[in-house]
Write a protein that holds these residues in place. Structure first.
Motif, PDB file in Angstrom:
ATOM      1  N   ILE A 209       0.979  -1.041  -0.085  1.00  0.00           N
ATOM      2  CA  ILE A 209       0.035  -0.017  -0.083  1.00  0.00           C
ATOM      3  C   ILE A 209       0.713   1.193  -0.165  1.00  0.00           C
ATOM      4  O   ILE A 209       0.472   2.184  -0.613  1.00  0.00           O
ATOM      5  CB  ILE A 209      -0.946  -0.187   1.226  1.00  0.00           C
TER       6      ILE A 209
ATOM      7  N   ALA B  89      -6.330  -6.295   0.383  1.00  0.00           N
ATOM      8  CA  ALA B  89      -5.372  -5.327   0.205  1.00  0.00           C
ATOM      9  C   ALA B  89      -5.278  -4.681  -1.341  1.00  0.00           C
ATOM     10  O   ALA B  89      -5.144  -3.734  -1.602  1.00  0.00           O
ATOM     11  CB  ALA B  89      -3.882  -5.745   0.618  1.00  0.00           C
TER      12      ALA B  89
ATOM     13  N   HIS C 139      -8.173  -2.784  -2.037  1.00  0.00           N
ATOM     14  CA  HIS C 139      -7.937  -1.228  -1.490  1.00  0.00           C
ATOM     15  C   HIS C 139      -7.096  -0.294  -2.322  1.00  0.00           C
ATOM     16  O   HIS C 139      -7.504   0.821  -2.622  1.00  0.00           O
ATOM     17  CB  HIS C 139      -7.371  -1.482   0.078  1.00  0.00           C
ATOM     18  N   VAL C 140      -6.044  -1.020  -2.822  1.00  0.00           N
ATOM     19  CA  VAL C 140      -5.056  -0.281  -3.708  1.00  0.00           C
ATOM     20  C   VAL C 140      -5.837   0.105  -5.154  1.00  0.00           C
ATOM     21  O   VAL C 140      -5.642   1.381  -5.658  1.00  0.00           O
ATOM     22  CB  VAL C 140      -3.729  -1.161  -3.777  1.00  0.00           C
TER      23      VAL C 140
END
Length: 510
Positions: free
Chosen positions: A217, A249, A252-253
């Motif tokens: 991230i 994750a 999210h990115v």
């Protein structure tokens, strides 16, 4: 080298491939090793490639090497033989057009991934897929790109070069001579930076998922702040069975800057469930798979799955880098995608690649009918069988750092090689042991996964394949109880470990 060719789509006049110069089986074996780089070219004396495997069925050989490469299965060889005859019309029927034949292969792959066949792009290997994914990302991006790799040392040796847009070898799978390390035509070095994230520490211990996610991230946020776009890799299964980044994750990115972040799921081992890959496609991720690891097809059969939205984007973007024409053939792509890439293809088709996928799909299709619970039960039983035998072997151990659910989830058991007094063996010693297992001495030819360095120790890997799971499932369907259905695998493991014990003593002085 037998590579791709520039034939027309109508293959009906080319019966000579199956003619008097060689038997049909020998011709098929040669074709199954064609359309790849030097790693799969057979030695003229042994008939084996650099992985030690063959493109003819070898029932007497024991193979738990699906993390690296496998001999072609008898079912896969028969399927490829049938399709080759169908393609060239030698069975008395009208020859199938090459475009239709490759479309059928892409459709079969796409059905398992939840992706339209038109969104499947074939490629000779996982490393070739990396080049294609990067080329597509560059075409879709107006900014420089940061390519975030996860543990390239546990994926493929050519991946770092390919991820930077460079030729990773001196020849391509389509037979073109190139300069290893040089940039592909049409890709500028200043457009790409490669950043890597480790999944193990310097001692070879697996890092925590949260730590890896935080690193990824942070790298993505930094790249976006510097006005760069991002290609983020998710390593679904490493050489040793580990996974990173988490899908949460990755989502999210991707949400940090929609349209500027592309996620590529490296599922080249093909050891996760098809449901997971369908979810990845639904999330807009690209997915890389191969038929030559868990599916136990002959080495060098890759594919890149594109989510529909990304495929639509290509219709309004710049053309792909011209250098990719050395790596991808016309019929690797659907007609729809060919029209959107504007790439001048140097080759019409890669016949060997298509046949290798046919062999791999012969295992993937029945695997899809084996329930997830039964698959896990078989994987658990396999891991237990290996653990039991490894505990009795002087010269190898299951290191505490390698224990975990991933052994069962991915059906890969890493064995740390020791050399006297439980001292860790050197890479040279481990490689010699690996070669000796493949020789026809002290027992049958035995294939296990190639040596991998993990900090101060070196491992060899014993892995189950789709062939094993399908065979157990078939025996259960015929009425065997579970232990009896697993017995052939147990017997092969006994022969492998018996030979291993003999060889450990004979090579210990190295």
């Amino acid at each position: 080298m037998i590579a791709a060719t520039k034939m027309t789509d109508d293959a009906s006049d080319d019966h000579g491939l199956l003619g008097d110069r060689a038997s049909a089986g020998h011709a098929l074996s040669l074709l199954l090793s064609a359309g790849g780089d030097g790693r799969i070219q057979p030695d003229p004396e042994t008939g084996r490639n650099r992985y030690g495997t063959r493109t003819i069925p070898s029932a007497s050989e024991i193979s738990f090497a699906s993390t690296t490469a496998s001999n072609v299965s008898s079912q896969g060889f028969a399927a490829a033989d049938g399709q080759l005859k169908r393609l060239f019309g030698v069975d008395g029927s009208h020859a199938v057009a090459m475009d239709q034949w490759f479309a059928e292969i892409r459709d079969r792959i796409g059905r398992h991934l939840g992706c339209p066949g038109s969104g499947i792009v074939l490629a000779a290997s996982g490393t070739d897929v990396e080049l294609l994914a990067l080329g597509l990302t560059l075409a879709l991006s107006k900014r420089p790109v940061t390519n975030i790799l996860i543990a390239p040392e546990e994926t493929g040796s050519g991946i770092p070069r390919a991820a930077a847009g460079r030729h990773f070898a001196d020849a391509t799978a389509l037979g073109y001579r190139v300069d290893a390390g040089e940039m592909l035509d049409g890709i500028s070095a200043d457009r790409i930076e490669v950043r890597t994230v480790a999944i193990r520490n310097d001692a070879g211990q697996a890092r925590g998922a949260d730590d890896i996610d935080r690193d990824v991230i942070a790298l993505a946020e930094d790249a976006l702040k510097r006005d760069r776009d991002v290609l983020l890799h998710v390593l679904d299964t490493s050489k040793t069975g580990l996974t990173a980044v988490t899908r949460a994750a990755a989502r999210h990115v991707a949400g940090l800057a929609p349209g500027r972040v592309r996620v590529l799921v490296d599922a080249c081992q093909f050891r996760c469930g098809s449901a997971d890959l369908r979810r990845d496609i639904a999330d807009g991720f690209l997915v890389a798979v191969t038929g030559s690891k868990f599916l136990a097809g002959p080495p060098f059969a890759g594919a890149l799955a594109l989510p529909p939205a990304l495929a639509d984007e290509l219709a309004v973007t710049a053309p792909l880098a011209t250098g990719l024409s050395h790596y991808t053939a016309l019929h690797d792509w659907s007609a729809l995608m060919r029209g959107r890439t504007e790439l001048e293809f140097g080759s019409h088709f890669n016949l060997g690649l298509g046949l290798r996928w046919i062999a791999a799909l012969e295992q993937l299709d029945p695997l899809a009918a084996v329930g997830a619970d039964l698959q896990r039960k078989i994987r658990q039983a396999f891991a237990d069988l290996v653990r039991l035998r490894a505990a009795r072997l002087d010269g190898a151990l299951i290191h505490a750092d390698d224990e975990g659910d991933h052994i069962v989830d991915r059906a890969i058991v890493p064995l740390t090689i020791t050399k006297g007094s439980d001292a860790f063996a050197s890479l040279a010693y481990t490689q010699r042991l690996h070669r000796s297992l493949r020789e026809d001495v002290a027992g049958p030819v035995c294939h296990v996964g190639q040596a991998v360095n993990l900090g101060s120790r070196t491992i060899l890997r014993i892995a189950a394949s789709a062939t094993d799971i399908n065979a157990v499932s078939a025996r259960l369907a015929e009425g065997d109880i579970f232990d009896r259905a697993m017995q052939p695998i147990a017997d092969d493991l006994d022969r492998l470990f018996d030979k291993w014990a003999i060889l450990s003593r004979s090579v210990r002085g190295v």
